[in-house]
Design a protein around this motif. Structure first.
Motif, PDB file in Angstrom:
ATOM      1  N   ALA A   1      -4.221   7.756  -9.682  1.00  0.00           N
ATOM      2  CA  ALA A   1      -5.064   6.831  -9.618  1.00  0.00           C
ATOM      3  C   ALA A   1      -6.781   7.415 -10.124  1.00  0.00           C
ATOM      4  CB  ALA A   1      -5.467   6.267  -8.317  1.00  0.00           C
ATOM      5  N   PRO A   2      -6.906   8.541  -9.758  1.00  0.00           N
ATOM      6  CA  PRO A   2      -7.952   9.593 -10.329  1.00  0.00           C
ATOM      7  C   PRO A   2      -8.045   9.505 -11.984  1.00  0.00           C
ATOM      8  CG  PRO A   2      -7.153  10.668  -8.447  1.00  0.00           C
ATOM      9  CD  PRO A   2      -6.061   9.638  -8.878  1.00  0.00           C
ATOM     10  N   LEU A   3      -7.071   9.674 -12.539  1.00  0.00           N
ATOM     11  CA  LEU A   3      -7.066   9.758 -13.959  1.00  0.00           C
ATOM     12  C   LEU A   3      -7.386   8.427 -14.579  1.00  0.00           C
ATOM     13  CD1 LEU A   3      -3.947  11.922 -15.195  1.00  0.00           C
ATOM     14  CD2 LEU A   3      -6.518  12.644 -14.720  1.00  0.00           C
ATOM     15  N   GLU A   4      -6.831   7.385 -13.817  1.00  0.00           N
ATOM     16  CA  GLU A   4      -7.445   5.983 -14.288  1.00  0.00           C
ATOM     17  C   GLU A   4      -8.710   5.879 -14.070  1.00  0.00           C
ATOM     18  OE1 GLU A   4      -4.782   3.827 -11.777  1.00  0.00           O
ATOM     19  OE2 GLU A   4      -2.734   4.544 -12.871  1.00  0.00           O
ATOM     20  N   ALA A   5      -9.296   6.297 -12.990  1.00  0.00           N
ATOM     21  CA  ALA A   5     -10.773   6.117 -12.740  1.00  0.00           C
ATOM     22  C   ALA A   5     -11.409   6.781 -13.765  1.00  0.00           C
ATOM     23  CB  ALA A   5     -10.961   6.522 -11.233  1.00  0.00           C
TER      24      ALA A   5
ATOM     25  N   PHE B   1      -6.393  12.467   0.826  1.00  0.00           N
ATOM     26  CA  PHE B   1      -5.064  11.796   0.782  1.00  0.00           C
ATOM     27  C   PHE B   1      -5.003  10.659   0.046  1.00  0.00           C
ATOM     28  CE2 PHE B   1      -1.060  10.234   2.090  1.00  0.00           C
ATOM     29  CZ  PHE B   1      -0.166  11.517   1.892  1.00  0.00           C
ATOM     30  N   PRO B   2      -3.989  10.107  -0.746  1.00  0.00           N
ATOM     31  CA  PRO B   2      -2.853  11.020  -1.326  1.00  0.00           C
ATOM     32  C   PRO B   2      -3.468  12.181  -2.094  1.00  0.00           C
ATOM     33  CG  PRO B   2      -3.118   8.856  -2.256  1.00  0.00           C
ATOM     34  CD  PRO B   2      -4.221   8.870  -1.404  1.00  0.00           C
ATOM     35  N   TYR B   3      -2.227  13.222  -1.921  1.00  0.00           N
ATOM     36  CA  TYR B   3      -2.450  14.219  -3.037  1.00  0.00           C
ATOM     37  C   TYR B   3      -2.255  13.820  -4.420  1.00  0.00           C
ATOM     38  CZ  TYR B   3      -2.496  17.172   1.370  1.00  0.00           C
ATOM     39  OH  TYR B   3      -2.701  17.697   2.479  1.00  0.00           O
TER      40      TYR B   3
ATOM     41  N   GLY C   1       0.717  -1.076   0.026  1.00  0.00           N
ATOM     42  CA  GLY C   1      -0.165  -0.084   0.148  1.00  0.00           C
ATOM     43  C   GLY C   1       0.830   1.229  -0.050  1.00  0.00           C
ATOM     44  N   GLY C   2       2.125   1.224  -0.304  1.00  0.00           N
ATOM     45  CA  GLY C   2       2.914   2.359  -0.069  1.00  0.00           C
ATOM     46  C   GLY C   2       2.935   3.128  -1.482  1.00  0.00           C
ATOM     47  N   PRO C   3       3.488   4.189  -1.446  1.00  0.00           N
ATOM     48  CA  PRO C   3       3.145   5.082  -2.840  1.00  0.00           C
ATOM     49  C   PRO C   3       3.602   4.379  -4.052  1.00  0.00           C
ATOM     50  CG  PRO C   3       4.762   6.198  -1.273  1.00  0.00           C
ATOM     51  CD  PRO C   3       4.490   4.825  -0.653  1.00  0.00           C
ATOM     52  N   LEU C   4       3.035   4.454  -5.085  1.00  0.00           N
ATOM     53  CA  LEU C   4       3.398   3.889  -6.217  1.00  0.00           C
ATOM     54  C   LEU C   4       3.382   4.616  -7.518  1.00  0.00           C
ATOM     55  CD1 LEU C   4       1.116   0.745  -6.297  1.00  0.00           C
ATOM     56  CD2 LEU C   4       3.617   0.648  -5.695  1.00  0.00           C
TER      57      LEU C   4
ATOM     58  N   LEU D   1      -4.650  -4.125  -4.914  1.00  0.00           N
ATOM     59  CA  LEU D   1      -4.827  -5.116  -6.206  1.00  0.00           C
ATOM     60  C   LEU D   1      -3.632  -4.906  -7.490  1.00  0.00           C
ATOM     61  CD1 LEU D   1      -8.688  -4.581  -7.073  1.00  0.00           C
ATOM     62  CD2 LEU D   1      -7.665  -6.703  -6.067  1.00  0.00           C
ATOM     63  N   PRO D   2      -3.340  -5.827  -7.841  1.00  0.00           N
ATOM     64  CA  PRO D   2      -2.389  -5.648  -8.881  1.00  0.00           C
ATOM     65  C   PRO D   2      -3.098  -4.573  -9.937  1.00  0.00           C
ATOM     66  CG  PRO D   2      -2.915  -7.799  -8.827  1.00  0.00           C
ATOM     67  CD  PRO D   2      -3.721  -7.292  -8.051  1.00  0.00           C
ATOM     68  N   GLN D   3      -2.473  -3.624 -10.689  1.00  0.00           N
ATOM     69  CA  GLN D   3      -2.813  -2.728 -11.356  1.00  0.00           C
ATOM     70  C   GLN D   3      -3.936  -3.083 -12.453  1.00  0.00           C
ATOM     71  OE1 GLN D   3       0.452   0.075 -13.392  1.00  0.00           O
ATOM     72  NE2 GLN D   3      -0.504   1.524 -11.808  1.00  0.00           N
ATOM     73  N   HIS D   4      -3.776  -4.060 -13.126  1.00  0.00           N
ATOM     74  CA  HIS D   4      -4.730  -4.429 -14.221  1.00  0.00           C
ATOM     75  C   HIS D   4      -6.062  -4.900 -13.590  1.00  0.00           C
ATOM     76  CE1 HIS D   4      -3.148  -8.519 -13.416  1.00  0.00           C
ATOM     77  NE2 HIS D   4      -4.397  -8.875 -13.645  1.00  0.00           N
TER      78      HIS D   4
HETATM   79  N1  UDP Z   1      -3.034   0.749  -7.573  1.00  0.00           N
HETATM   80  C1  UDP Z   1      -2.816  -0.315  -7.537  1.00  0.00           C
HETATM   81  N2  UDP Z   1      -3.600  -1.347  -6.814  1.00  0.00           N
HETATM   82  C2  UDP Z   1      -4.509  -0.773  -5.783  1.00  0.00           C
HETATM   83  C3  UDP Z   1      -4.563   0.770  -5.851  1.00  0.00           C
HETATM   84  C4  UDP Z   1      -3.748   1.412  -6.701  1.00  0.00           C
HETATM   85  O1  UDP Z   1      -2.139  -0.955  -8.480  1.00  0.00           O
HETATM   86  O2  UDP Z   1      -5.098  -1.491  -5.059  1.00  0.00           O
HETATM   87  C5  UDP Z   1      -1.791   1.789  -8.328  1.00  0.00           C
HETATM   88  C6  UDP Z   1      -2.956   2.746  -9.281  1.00  0.00           C
HETATM   89  O3  UDP Z   1      -3.038   1.844 -10.480  1.00  0.00           O
HETATM   90  C7  UDP Z   1      -1.893   3.974  -9.605  1.00  0.00           C
HETATM   91  C8  UDP Z   1      -0.830   3.615  -8.480  1.00  0.00           C
HETATM   92  O4  UDP Z   1      -1.222   2.736  -7.814  1.00  0.00           O
HETATM   93  O5  UDP Z   1      -1.436   3.814 -10.931  1.00  0.00           O
HETATM   94  C9  UDP Z   1      -0.502   5.072  -7.767  1.00  0.00           C
HETATM   95  O6  UDP Z   1      -1.742   5.365  -7.207  1.00  0.00           O
HETATM   96  P1  UDP Z   1      -2.076   6.667  -6.308  1.00  0.00           P
HETATM   97  O7  UDP Z   1      -3.019   7.400  -7.232  1.00  0.00           O
HETATM   98  O8  UDP Z   1      -2.654   5.864  -4.996  1.00  0.00           O
HETATM   99  O9  UDP Z   1      -0.878   7.326  -6.064  1.00  0.00           O
HETATM  100  P2  UDP Z   1       0.417   7.013  -4.960  1.00  0.00           P
HETATM  101  O10 UDP Z   1       0.096   7.929  -3.684  1.00  0.00           O
HETATM  102  O11 UDP Z   1       0.753   5.622  -4.802  1.00  0.00           O
HETATM  103  O12 UDP Z   1       1.759   7.712  -5.694  1.00  0.00           O
END
Ligand code: UDP
Length: 554
Positions: free
Chosen positions: A312-316, A306-308, A80-83, A286-289
């Motif tokens: 993810a919002p663009l993907e949604a 949060f997160p700022y 669940g860390g930043p991706l 979840l994995p991205q797909h």
């Molecule tokens: N993501 C994912 N699985 C999840 C939730 C998020 O793979 O269950 C991916 C998501 O597709 C996005 C990335 O995590 O591309 C980063 O998402 P986020 O907007 O939360 O930004 P972050 O805080 O991780 O930088």
């Protein structure tokens, strides 16, 4: 040598290496989007019509993933860390590879030293020969490592560096002496780069270059089937770490639950995290797909603050969701919020995702006051009634990113001596202001081209970011050098005066009824504003959906 587009990503995948969860994540992403990149490459290739593109030697040093910087991200990839950063780096690597450049990728100080040809070991052993690269993409960690291991030679070569910097760095923070004297010193800034060498995740202040990333694209068939299969009362909560759910979220989660089935993708080890209410259907991280699949069914993607500014919002939105997010009143910034404290920017963040709010907006994005339960309640009901199509701004498509990065690589040059002040013969062209010169004078080579310049004067206290925006333009820092002169200041009818070192200049001081010019080109700033000043602003036009490029910029 000409850079030919590449559609095969296998060499890149080999170069990325193995052995860390972060690298596996990036490689999965590169593979998953391979077809989309290939199609985009073919389109752009056709669009550029055989235009010559120099093949550059590029070093990519991903500082935050090196052991030497502590690499706190890799162990959290599955927790669940930043991706977002990894998403962006994967896309930068792919874009540079697809554009046909010659890449070396480094994820450790040892590799960095090897590629730069400096002797291994500690201490700063300067690089003596020429720099073996045209461009170096790195981040703040990597910059620090290069300083340590290249010593004095970094100063000599720094015009080749590009710094990937998620939230951006404003000029006042970047200028070492000015930052120190005027309270803008942070842990990050003070590198004295041209502010356009910092490349951001979203188009924040145009003082920096907008690098971005990409999101999944859908064809017409997919779009139609998504719209048919939308579950009108299904919501997914934005927040993959349990801490994002804590405190004060129960109230509006309850309201949401009155209307909708609530899903989450919160990481957990063995049990449901206590922060996540029992009525939430939690899928775990979840994995991205698989996340994309969930978003395809959901009607609402809801942020808790949060997160700022993540991806993810663009993907949604790209998968046909409406994004609901809290408005921040007052806005969050480095002055009032822990997360932004110490970041080299004074930017005021007006909601969880200002890009979604300002560049996308309704019907795809709703930004409301979560403390007002009536407003929140009616937003949910409106969302259930509203039909939207999947939407992705062009600048977040593969083609959009390739086009932008291509333009930067071919046109941005921070090594050429920068004539900070417009040459005398040019400034004598009468008082028609900058617009006049644009049409009838051969300007020194400029990119964006001078023809895109629109001179504006801001309101009192307004920045050039806002002044240009409110006139339908964007502030263009590269044009400051053309408006930093007496002739341009005639627009405000003021007594001109001296040049000073101050990031508000060029500007008109309302109190003193006089104008000031800028003496330090590194301090030209779109972001700067000050109560009793009207700023002189170099605005430019931009392409629809590609704010980084002016109409004649390609
Ligand atoms: N993501 C994912 N699985 C999840 C939730 C998020 O793979 O269950 C991916 C998501 O597709 C996005 C990335 O995590 O591309 C980063 O998402 P986020 O907007 O939360 O930004 P972050 O805080 O991780 O930088």
């Amino acid at each position: 040598q000409h850079a030919a587009f590449r559609t095969d990503l296998s060499v890149l995948l080999d170069q990325v290496g193995t052995g860390k969860e972060s690298l596996s994540f990036m490689k999965r992403r590169i593979r998953r989007l391979a077809q989309q990149w290939a199609t985009a490459a073919n389109h752009l290739d056709a669009k550029l019509e055989q235009r010559w593109r120099d093949q550059k030697k590029i070093l990519i040093h991903v500082g935050f993933l090196t052991e030497e910087s502590g690499d706190v991200f890799s162990p959290k990839v599955l927790k669940g860390g930043p991706l977002g950063e990894m998403v962006q780096w994967a896309d930068i690597l792919t874009a540079l590879h697809v554009l046909g450049h010659n890449l070396k990728i480094s994820m450790s100080v040892k590799e960095l030293q090897g590629f730069l040809g400096v002797p291994p070991g500690r201490g700063s052993c300067p690089l003596t020969g020429p720099l073996p690269f045209d461009l170096i993409y790195t981040d703040y960690h990597g910059l620090q490592q290069m300083k340590q291991h290249m010593g004095l030679s970094l100063k000599k070569h720094k015009c080749h560096v590009r710094v990937i910097d998620t939230f951006g760095t404003e000029p006042a923070y970047n200028h070492e002496e000015y930052a120190t004297l005027h309270g803008y010193r942070t842990n990050w800034g003070y590198w004295n780069l041209n502010a356009r060498q910092y490349m951001t995740m979203f188009p924040h202040t145009p003082d920096n270059s907008f690098m971005g990333f990409v999101s999944e694209e859908l064809n017409e068939t997919e779009k139609r089937s998504i719209q048919q299969n939308k579950v009108n009362n299904m919501a997914v909560v934005y927040g993959k770490e349990a801490s994002m759910w804590k405190q004060g979220k129960e109230g509006f989660l309850q309201i949401l639950h009155r209307y909708m089935e609530v899903h989450g993708t919160v990481y957990y080890e063995t049990q449901r995290p206590p922060e996540v209410p029992a009525f939430v259907k939690n899928h775990g991280l979840l994995p991205q797909h698989e996340l994309q699949q969930l978003l395809r069914k959901a009607k609402l993607f809801i942020g808790f603050g949060f997160p700022y500014e993540g991806p993810a919002p663009l993907e949604a939105i790209a998968n046909g969701c409406i994004f609901l997010q809290p408005k921040f009143h007052p806005p969050h910034s480095s002055l009032n919020h822990e997360f932004f404290r110490g970041k080299p920017t004074s930017r005021e963040v007006s909601s969880q995702h200002p890009y979604a709010e300002q560049y996308i907006g309704k019907p795809h994005v709703m930004t409301v006051d979560y403390n007002n339960s009536l407003e929140f309640d009616s937003a949910i009901r409106e969302i259930m009634r509203t039909k939207v199509e999947p939407y992705l701004p062009y600048e977040y498509t593969c083609e959009g990113m390739l086009e932008r990065v291509h333009a930067y690589i071919q046109h941005q040059d921070f090594c050429a001596p920068d004539p900070a002040f417009i040459p005398a013969n040019l400034s004598k062209q009468g008082s028609a202001g900058a617009l006049g010169w644009a049409s009838n004078v051969t300007a020194p080579p400029a990119w964006p081209p001078l023809s895109s310049l629109r001179l504006l004067v801001s309101q009192e206290g307004q920045s050039c970011v806002e002044a240009c925006q409110s006139a339908g333009f964007i502030c263009e820092p590269a044009h400051f050098r053309f408006i930093n002169n007496k002739e341009a200041l005639l627009e405000v009818q003021c007594e001109v005066v001296d040049s000073e070192i101050n990031h508000i200049l060029p500007a008109f001081s309302v109190v003193r009824q006089e104008c000031g010019l800028q003496r330090e080109p590194l301090l030209f700033s779109c972001a700067g504003h000050s109560p009793k000043y009207r700023r002189l602003c170099p605005c430019r036009d931009f392409r629809r959906g590609q704010v980084a490029l002016c109409r004649n910029c390609l």
